[in-house]
Design a protein around this motif. Structure first.
Motif, PDB file in Angstrom:
ATOM      1  N   UNK A   1       0.839  -1.187   0.000  1.00 13.31           N
ATOM      2  CA  UNK A   1       0.000   0.000   0.000  1.00 13.31           C
ATOM      3  C   UNK A   1       0.879   1.244   0.000  1.00 13.31           C
ATOM      4  N   UNK A   2       0.547   2.164  -0.869  1.00 13.89           N
ATOM      5  CA  UNK A   2       1.294   3.404  -0.967  1.00 13.89           C
ATOM      6  C   UNK A   2       0.478   4.540  -0.369  1.00 13.89           C
ATOM      7  N   UNK A   3       1.076   5.272   0.552  1.00 13.10           N
ATOM      8  CA  UNK A   3       0.397   6.444   1.103  1.00 13.10           C
ATOM      9  C   UNK A   3       0.765   7.647   0.257  1.00 13.10           C
ATOM     10  N   UNK A   4      -0.103   7.972  -0.673  1.00 13.37           N
ATOM     11  CA  UNK A   4       0.162   9.072  -1.595  1.00 13.37           C
ATOM     12  C   UNK A   4      -0.351  10.387  -1.012  1.00 13.37           C
ATOM     13  N   UNK A   5       0.507  11.405  -0.909  1.00 14.70           N
ATOM     14  CA  UNK A   5       0.028  12.709  -0.422  1.00 14.70           C
ATOM     15  C   UNK A   5      -0.771  13.424  -1.516  1.00 14.70           C
ATOM     16  N   UNK A   6      -1.715  14.258  -1.083  1.00 12.34           N
ATOM     17  CA  UNK A   6      -2.458  15.095  -2.017  1.00 12.34           C
ATOM     18  C   UNK A   6      -1.610  16.325  -2.329  1.00 12.34           C
ATOM     19  N   UNK A   7      -1.734  16.866  -3.548  1.00 12.58           N
ATOM     20  CA  UNK A   7      -1.043  18.113  -3.879  1.00 12.58           C
ATOM     21  C   UNK A   7      -1.557  19.248  -3.008  1.00 12.58           C
ATOM     22  N   UNK A   8      -2.857  19.240  -2.752  1.00 16.27           N
ATOM     23  CA  UNK A   8      -3.490  20.239  -1.885  1.00 16.27           C
ATOM     24  C   UNK A   8      -4.380  19.475  -0.911  1.00 16.27           C
ATOM     25  N   UNK A   9      -4.205  19.675   0.406  1.00 16.47           N
ATOM     26  CA  UNK A   9      -5.037  18.955   1.378  1.00 16.47           C
ATOM     27  C   UNK A   9      -6.527  19.259   1.197  1.00 16.47           C
ATOM     28  N   UNK A  10      -7.347  18.351   1.659  1.00 17.04           N
ATOM     29  CA  UNK A  10      -8.803  18.539   1.677  1.00 17.04           C
ATOM     30  C   UNK A  10      -9.187  18.794   3.129  1.00 17.04           C
ATOM     31  N   UNK A  11      -9.941  19.862   3.354  1.00 16.01           N
ATOM     32  CA  UNK A  11     -10.396  20.170   4.716  1.00 16.01           C
ATOM     33  C   UNK A  11     -11.894  19.913   4.806  1.00 16.01           C
ATOM     34  N   UNK A  12     -12.284  19.223   5.879  1.00 14.42           N
ATOM     35  CA  UNK A  12     -13.693  18.881   6.099  1.00 14.42           C
ATOM     36  C   UNK A  12     -14.085  19.273   7.516  1.00 14.42           C
ATOM     37  N   UNK A  13     -15.373  19.529   7.699  1.00 13.26           N
ATOM     38  CA  UNK A  13     -15.905  19.823   9.030  1.00 13.26           C
ATOM     39  C   UNK A  13     -16.191  18.508   9.742  1.00 13.26           C
ATOM     40  N   UNK A  14     -15.790  18.418  11.001  1.00 13.98           N
ATOM     41  CA  UNK A  14     -16.064  17.239  11.819  1.00 13.98           C
ATOM     42  C   UNK A  14     -16.566  17.678  13.179  1.00 13.98           C
ATOM     43  N   UNK A  15     -17.160  16.751  13.914  1.00 16.00           N
ATOM     44  CA  UNK A  15     -17.593  17.045  15.278  1.00 16.00           C
ATOM     45  C   UNK A  15     -18.503  18.246  15.360  1.00 16.00           C
ATOM     46  N   UNK A  16     -18.154  19.177  16.210  1.00 17.95           N
ATOM     47  CA  UNK A  16     -18.966  20.368  16.433  1.00 17.95           C
ATOM     48  C   UNK A  16     -18.461  21.542  15.609  1.00 17.95           C
ATOM     49  N   UNK A  17     -18.191  21.303  14.349  1.00 15.30           N
ATOM     50  CA  UNK A  17     -17.754  22.366  13.464  1.00 15.30           C
ATOM     51  C   UNK A  17     -16.269  22.615  13.478  1.00 15.30           C
ATOM     52  N   UNK A  18     -15.488  21.607  13.810  1.00 17.86           N
ATOM     53  CA  UNK A  18     -14.040  21.731  13.783  1.00 17.86           C
ATOM     54  C   UNK A  18     -13.523  21.231  12.444  1.00 17.86           C
ATOM     55  N   UNK A  19     -12.596  21.967  11.825  1.00 18.89           N
ATOM     56  CA  UNK A  19     -12.051  21.493  10.556  1.00 18.89           C
ATOM     57  C   UNK A  19     -11.024  20.387  10.787  1.00 18.89           C
ATOM     58  N   UNK A  20     -10.986  19.457   9.865  1.00 18.27           N
ATOM     59  CA  UNK A  20      -9.973  18.395   9.868  1.00 18.27           C
ATOM     60  C   UNK A  20      -9.311  18.409   8.495  1.00 18.27           C
ATOM     61  N   UNK A  21      -8.013  18.344   8.490  1.00 15.77           N
ATOM     62  CA  UNK A  21      -7.268  18.374   7.238  1.00 15.77           C
ATOM     63  C   UNK A  21      -6.858  16.959   6.845  1.00 15.77           C
ATOM     64  N   UNK A  22      -7.196  16.583   5.614  1.00 15.26           N
ATOM     65  CA  UNK A  22      -6.834  15.275   5.069  1.00 15.26           C
ATOM     66  C   UNK A  22      -5.702  15.511   4.075  1.00 15.26           C
ATOM     67  N   UNK A  23      -4.511  15.018   4.400  1.00 10.97           N
ATOM     68  CA  UNK A  23      -3.312  15.298   3.623  1.00 10.97           C
ATOM     69  C   UNK A  23      -2.940  14.222   2.615  1.00 10.97           C
ATOM     70  N   UNK A  24      -3.507  13.039   2.775  1.00 19.20           N
ATOM     71  CA  UNK A  24      -3.082  11.930   1.926  1.00 19.20           C
ATOM     72  C   UNK A  24      -4.232  10.961   1.692  1.00 19.20           C
ATOM     73  N   UNK A  25      -3.977  10.009   0.837  1.00 14.68           N
ATOM     74  CA  UNK A  25      -4.974   8.975   0.552  1.00 14.68           C
ATOM     75  C   UNK A  25      -5.287   8.181   1.823  1.00 14.68           C
ATOM     76  N   UNK A  26      -4.271   7.899   2.622  1.00 16.37           N
ATOM     77  CA  UNK A  26      -4.500   7.162   3.878  1.00 16.37           C
ATOM     78  C   UNK A  26      -5.407   7.955   4.806  1.00 16.37           C
ATOM     79  N   UNK A  27      -5.166   9.265   4.949  1.00 21.97           N
ATOM     80  CA  UNK A  27      -6.038  10.114   5.782  1.00 21.97           C
ATOM     81  C   UNK A  27      -7.474  10.064   5.271  1.00 21.97           C
TER      82      UNK A  27
END
Length: 94
Positions: A1-27
């Motif tokens: 399995x290769x953990x490939x990073x994204x060129x630009x992270x994806x940020x999503x809202x989680x929990x009570x409106x806190x952002x979470x940054x997803x930096x790679x395919x594994x994330x």
């Protein structure tokens, strides 16, 4: 399995409106598999992440599918966006 990073992270809202940054395919894979539900968009994001981890597609293709999932669920953080709120002003939980 290769953990490939994204060129630009994806940020999503989680929990009570806190952002979470997803930096790679594994994330992204961890996030979408932990997401409660079974929508077609979620299944597509899981398949895309699995394919990227197996080296069948590139990370940016999987990222695009993840972004579609996050948009559909109204959890994508876009340029200074505030967390989604209800009509009563309460922050929605993701």
């Amino acid at each position: 399995m290769l953990s490939q990073p994204f060129e630009k992270p994806v940020r999503v809202w989680v929990g009570l409106g806190f952002p979470r940054q997803l930096n790679s395919v594994v994330d992204a894979y961890q996030f979408v598999t932990d997401w409660c539900g079974n929508s077609p968009e979620q299944r597509a994001a899981i398949r895309a992440c699995k394919a990227a981890l197996a080296g069948e597609i590139d990370a940016e293709t999987a990222r695009g599918v993840l972004v579609q999932f996050a948009r559909k669920k109204d959890i994508l953080v876009e340029n200074g966006m505030m967390p989604p709120v209800t009509t009563t002003g309460q922050v929605l939980q993701a």
